[in-house]
Design a protein around this motif. Structure first.
Motif: not given
Length: 62
Positions: A35-43
């Motif tokens: 979840a963290v990696e996906e959120r940071l990737s999206n940002r």
């Protein structure tokens, strides 16, 4: 004079977005978890798109 102000403003925003990209990249390197990696990737994707648009605008303002 307005063009100079616009150009300075765009360059300032470009610098700010680049700094945000640097920070998010560091966070991504330090964090783990889907979840963290996906959120940071999206940002990161959002910031890179914003940077691209700003750079296009700065070329037109020059």
């Amino acid at each position: 004079m307005s063009d100079t102000n616009d150009y300075s403003e765009i360059n300032g925003r470009i610098a700010a977005v680049r700094e945000e990209i640097r920070i998010v990249t560091e966070q991504a390197a330090a964090e783990s978890g889907g979840a963290v990696e996906e959120r940071l990737s999206n940002r990161l994707a959002e910031l890179e798109a914003e940077l691209e648009e700003l750079q296009k605008g700065s070329k037109g303002a020059a």
